[in-house]
Design a protein around this motif. Sequence first.
Motif, short mmCIF file in Angstrom:
data_model
loop_
_atom_site.label_atom_id
_atom_site.label_comp_id
_atom_site.label_asym_id
_atom_site.label_seq_id
_atom_site.Cartn_x
_atom_site.Cartn_y
_atom_site.Cartn_z
N THR A 1 26.82 24.05 63.94
CA THR A 1 27.66 23.94 62.75
C THR A 1 27.64 25.27 62.02
N LYS B 1 35.70 29.80 59.88
CA LYS B 1 35.70 28.85 58.77
C LYS B 1 37.12 28.61 58.25
N ALA C 1 39.00 26.36 60.69
CA ALA C 1 38.53 24.98 60.58
C ALA C 1 39.02 24.32 59.30
N LYS C 2 39.07 25.08 58.22
CA LYS C 2 39.49 24.53 56.92
C LYS C 2 40.98 24.22 56.89
N GLU D 1 33.58 20.92 62.52
CA GLU D 1 34.14 20.90 61.16
C GLU D 1 35.49 20.17 61.14
N LYS E 1 34.97 16.50 61.40
CA LYS E 1 34.49 15.93 60.14
C LYS E 1 35.65 15.73 59.16
N ASN E 2 36.56 16.71 59.11
CA ASN E 2 37.68 16.65 58.16
C ASN E 2 38.86 15.83 58.67
#
Length: 457
Positions: A117, A135, A138-139, A172, A175-176
């Motif tokens: 992670t 990041k 992924a966001k 990630e 998860k989102n």
Amino acid sequence: MNSFEEVFTSVKKYCLENGKIPEIGLNTWIEPLLPVSFNGSDAIFKVETEFQKNIVMTTYNDILKDAFFNVLGLKVNIIIEVETNEPEKPNIPTDAELEMKHQELEQSYKFANYDYTFDTFIEGRSNEFALACSKSVAKNCGEKAVPDYNPLFIYGPSGMGKTHLITAIANEVRKNHPDFNIVYVTSEAFGGELINALNNTGNIDDFHEKYRNADILLIDDIQFFSGKERMQEEFFHTFYTLHQEGRQIVITSDKPPKELLTLEERLRTRFEGGLIADISAPDYETRLAIINRKSELLELKMPSEVAEFMANRLKSNIRQLEGAVVRLKALNHFAGSPITISMAQSVIRDVLTDEQPIPITVEKIISEVSTVYGVSPEDLRSNKRSAQISIARKVAIYVVREITQMPLASIGTEFGGRDHSTIVYSVTSVSEAMEKDPNLKNLVQDIIKNIKDKSKV
């Protein structure tokens, strides 16, 4: 106390009851010591092997001296002799003892493995840009991928954390967006699935459905596509479909797109159309942080001077650093004593020795070349003379000679008993062809590099 044996019994009891040596360390290294003589200043013991002697003298010498002083009030020298005049006694543990040690070690590693992670990724100057890009992807991985970040192409040498980052992106996103179809695969697995699909009528549609319906596709080690035309063709159409529909693609490689010379131009240009981020060898501060993080996960009390010693000497990659900490945990677990620089020195020697490349066999070379040229290993050893097989056979012979430096006669034996002159001709003709044909030269160099990369630990 009437005998040295009784004194030694009291010394062991003192070490155990005062927490100087835990029970497993006492049973493993101190109990096997055979008391020989004690003259008031020298305590002489015997052990069966030089290895036992080194462990006790390196790890427990000061502890035993302190225990003798507390039991007798005397300063005592510890002297250990190896039983050289007697046949070495077999020390074969019972099945129950083996199982107990195995369970103890497994328990000590309970927190050794962590998920890939972003939280467990150690940031440093060598990887901060790649981490920031990962990041961001992924966001923002939602309905449509960010055009400027698609594909995200992360490159760097083996063991630097590329797989950690690409897996962290997947974790990630999962998860989102738990409903997303996330497909993570290595290039070799992609190729293997494609071959299976092509060999089984009807399965190619399932293959297309899996990859072309991904919400995010993450593919590791794209360099292994080099020279494999059918795999590149399939991946191009997969890439094109996903990219046109705005779905995110993340790729890792050991070098940037422009240096993947035996990938098709249309693939390289599309890789270069996204965001390219590199990872290099970690600096000292990052290496130290990695050692300390891994130690925490292993619940290993790592002295600062030992961590600094290791960070100064292991500079190649992250995998090497983490492997050294795991080995140190194992040694500490069975020795049952505080970590010392001497223990770290032993571990570093083991890690550097173990990271030597795995020997490359002729079979591995033939397998790689046959895959690149779309023929079978049996074809390369046979007397078949089709143009494709003949070229592949010459290249395989050249690569075997280049990598292994085997005698020409031995190479001939590996290729179906061909004579010396045939092997000479093959090596010479490929060498001359490479000088005239840059594409062939790039292909052969990529084959050699891929074989060597696969041989690394």
